[in-house]
Each structure stands twice: as C-alpha cells, then as structure tokens.
Design a protein around this motif. Structure first.
Motif, PDB file in Angstrom:
ATOM      1  N   ALA A  23       0.800  -1.253   0.007  1.00 49.48           N
ATOM      2  CA  ALA A  23      -0.081  -0.134  -0.121  1.00 49.48           C
ATOM      3  C   ALA A  23       0.899   1.449   0.070  1.00 49.48           C
ATOM      4  O   ALA A  23       0.700   2.179  -0.676  1.00 49.48           O
ATOM      5  CB  ALA A  23      -0.959   0.077   1.180  1.00 49.48           C
ATOM      6  N   ALA A  24       1.978   1.381   0.688  1.00 48.42           N
ATOM      7  CA  ALA A  24       2.834   2.334   0.627  1.00 48.42           C
ATOM      8  C   ALA A  24       3.412   2.743  -0.517  1.00 48.42           C
ATOM      9  O   ALA A  24       3.728   3.811  -1.011  1.00 48.42           O
ATOM     10  CB  ALA A  24       3.806   2.383   2.031  1.00 48.42           C
ATOM     11  N   SER A  25       3.737   1.421  -1.430  1.00 44.70           N
ATOM     12  CA  SER A  25       4.482   1.656  -2.732  1.00 44.70           C
ATOM     13  C   SER A  25       3.399   2.014  -3.611  1.00 44.70           C
ATOM     14  O   SER A  25       3.916   2.941  -4.455  1.00 44.70           O
ATOM     15  CB  SER A  25       5.046   0.335  -3.215  1.00 44.70           C
ATOM     16  OG  SER A  25       6.039  -0.140  -2.087  1.00 44.70           O
ATOM     17  N   MET A  26       2.220   1.909  -3.396  1.00 45.39           N
ATOM     18  CA  MET A  26       1.058   2.437  -4.469  1.00 45.39           C
ATOM     19  C   MET A  26       0.992   3.831  -4.090  1.00 45.39           C
ATOM     20  O   MET A  26       0.161   4.329  -5.226  1.00 45.39           O
ATOM     21  CB  MET A  26      -0.104   1.270  -4.237  1.00 45.39           C
ATOM     22  CG  MET A  26       0.045   0.008  -4.661  1.00 45.39           C
ATOM     23  SD  MET A  26      -1.299  -1.006  -4.358  1.00 45.39           S
ATOM     24  CE  MET A  26      -2.582  -0.130  -5.379  1.00 45.39           C
ATOM     25  N   PHE A  27       1.036   4.249  -3.086  1.00 41.58           N
ATOM     26  CA  PHE A  27       0.561   5.670  -2.692  1.00 41.58           C
ATOM     27  C   PHE A  27       1.207   6.780  -3.485  1.00 41.58           C
ATOM     28  O   PHE A  27       0.798   7.767  -4.112  1.00 41.58           O
ATOM     29  CB  PHE A  27       0.852   5.975  -1.196  1.00 41.58           C
ATOM     30  CG  PHE A  27       0.097   7.170  -0.758  1.00 41.58           C
ATOM     31  CD1 PHE A  27      -1.014   7.035  -0.232  1.00 41.58           C
ATOM     32  CD2 PHE A  27       0.795   8.394  -0.683  1.00 41.58           C
ATOM     33  CE1 PHE A  27      -1.740   8.362   0.409  1.00 41.58           C
ATOM     34  CE2 PHE A  27       0.104   9.484  -0.171  1.00 41.58           C
ATOM     35  CZ  PHE A  27      -1.189   9.357   0.433  1.00 41.58           C
ATOM     36  N   PRO A  28       2.556   6.767  -3.545  1.00 40.66           N
ATOM     37  CA  PRO A  28       3.223   7.816  -4.284  1.00 40.66           C
ATOM     38  C   PRO A  28       2.826   8.301  -5.930  1.00 40.66           C
ATOM     39  O   PRO A  28       2.571   9.356  -6.142  1.00 40.66           O
ATOM     40  CB  PRO A  28       4.670   7.659  -4.070  1.00 40.66           C
ATOM     41  CG  PRO A  28       4.801   6.677  -2.976  1.00 40.66           C
ATOM     42  CD  PRO A  28       3.540   5.925  -2.860  1.00 40.66           C
ATOM     43  N   PRO A  29       2.493   7.230  -6.663  1.00 37.56           N
ATOM     44  CA  PRO A  29       2.094   7.333  -7.766  1.00 37.56           C
ATOM     45  C   PRO A  29       0.668   8.353  -7.961  1.00 37.56           C
ATOM     46  O   PRO A  29       0.212   9.063  -8.738  1.00 37.56           O
ATOM     47  CB  PRO A  29       1.829   6.214  -8.793  1.00 37.56           C
ATOM     48  CG  PRO A  29       2.848   5.346  -7.753  1.00 37.56           C
ATOM     49  CD  PRO A  29       2.834   5.956  -6.405  1.00 37.56           C
ATOM     50  N   TYR A  30      -0.187   7.997  -7.073  1.00 40.96           N
ATOM     51  CA  TYR A  30      -1.371   8.524  -6.626  1.00 40.96           C
ATOM     52  C   TYR A  30      -1.178  10.265  -6.235  1.00 40.96           C
ATOM     53  O   TYR A  30      -1.997  10.960  -6.938  1.00 40.96           O
ATOM     54  CB  TYR A  30      -2.389   7.969  -5.713  1.00 40.96           C
ATOM     55  CG  TYR A  30      -2.904   6.802  -6.313  1.00 40.96           C
ATOM     56  CD1 TYR A  30      -4.145   6.826  -7.084  1.00 40.96           C
ATOM     57  CD2 TYR A  30      -2.682   5.712  -6.133  1.00 40.96           C
ATOM     58  CE1 TYR A  30      -4.800   5.905  -7.520  1.00 40.96           C
ATOM     59  CE2 TYR A  30      -3.015   4.277  -6.434  1.00 40.96           C
ATOM     60  CZ  TYR A  30      -4.391   4.645  -7.299  1.00 40.96           C
ATOM     61  OH  TYR A  30      -5.088   3.336  -7.635  1.00 40.96           O
ATOM     62  N   VAL A  31      -0.008  10.511  -5.572  1.00 43.08           N
ATOM     63  CA  VAL A  31       0.337  11.763  -5.326  1.00 43.08           C
ATOM     64  C   VAL A  31       0.490  12.768  -6.617  1.00 43.08           C
ATOM     65  O   VAL A  31      -0.165  13.696  -6.680  1.00 43.08           O
ATOM     66  CB  VAL A  31       1.270  11.948  -4.345  1.00 43.08           C
ATOM     67  CG1 VAL A  31       1.787  13.198  -4.161  1.00 43.08           C
ATOM     68  CG2 VAL A  31       1.149  11.197  -3.345  1.00 43.08           C
TER      69      VAL A  31
END
Length: 159
Positions: A23-31
C-alpha cells in the motif's frame, strides 16, 4: 513450541508488513497524478484507502517483533549478532514508517484535499519523490531483515 512461535512470527510478518509495503508503494504515484488533475476525487479516495491500510497494518505490525522476541528467547538466539542487527533494522524500518512515510501520506492527503497543487505551495512531484524514497527505504530495510532471518550469518544451520 519453537515451530509454533516461528510460524506465528513469519505469518505475522507476511500478513502485517506485506500490506504496508504494498500500500505504501502504491501511494506515491497517486500523489503525482492527483496533483496534476482538477478532479482529484477518485484519486483521493484511493489514497485515503491506501493510507488507512498503512496505518492499520502498521499497528498490527507490532505483533511481528513481539512474536520474534518470543521465538528468539525460545530458540536461545536472542544474543546472536544476526538477530541483534535484525532487531536494529526492524526498529529503523518502524521509525521510517512512523516518522516519515505515514506523516508524508497525511500531508499529501491534507494538501490535495484542500485544493491540490494550489494548497499552500504543495509540490506534488516533490511530495511523491520523498514518499517514494522513504517507502523504498522502508521496504529495503524489511528485505534485509528477511534475508538475515533466513540466512542467519554465523548461525549453525546443519547441512
């Protein structure tokens, strides 16, 4: 008893740390994507879910060292150097998560919820890069701990 404790420790690591890492790895692209869009609603919803997964499973992750200490005591390896290094790296990984990744997610969510890139000079690219970096450090630390737990340098495995 050793097998039971070791099994619970490994299962706790897989079921608690794994979801945080993903989940933490998926978060940055959304930012980055949310910072570049006018309608951030769907992306913010996904980001809130990912941040919640990280927070909830970070708390559950406290079970991993708890069962790890019980296993180490049971197996009589608590003072072994490979384990001491693993404990230190685990503490460092937890500190990175609690002090850098989770607050970074919250800051990004707050800024993007308040109006995206226009909110108080929020730089989505910079926020994404920092979150990606600290998430990578967190994941790398856990990978090293996992290798140390499997290889156990200096421990006698038997052939």
């Amino acid at each position: 008893m050793n097998d039971f404790l070791l099994s619970v420790h490994v299962l706790a690591a897989i079921l608690a740390v794994g979801p945080v890492a993903v989940a933490a790895s998926m978060f940055p692209p959304y930012v980055r994507a949310a910072g570049a869009e006018e309608d951030t609603g769907p992306r913010l919803t996904a980001m809130r879910l990912l941040a919640r997964i990280c927070r909830v499973y970070a708390v559950l992750g406290a079970l991993v060292p708890m069962f790890g200490f019980a296993t180490a005591i049971s197996m009589g390896v608590l003072g072994d150097p490979w384990l001491m290094v693993s404990i230190g790296l685990t503490a460092l990984a937890a500190a990175v998560l609690v002090a850098l990744v989770l607050p970074g997610q919250e800051r990004a969510l707050a800024a993007l919820s308040a109006g995206g890139a226009a909110a108080a000079g929020f730089d989505a690219r910079r926020a994404r890069a920092r979150l990606a970096m600290w998430t990578g450090v967190f994941n790398l630390l856990w990978a090293v701990v996992t290798v140390l737990m499997i290889v156990r340098p200096g421990a006698s495995h038997g052939a």
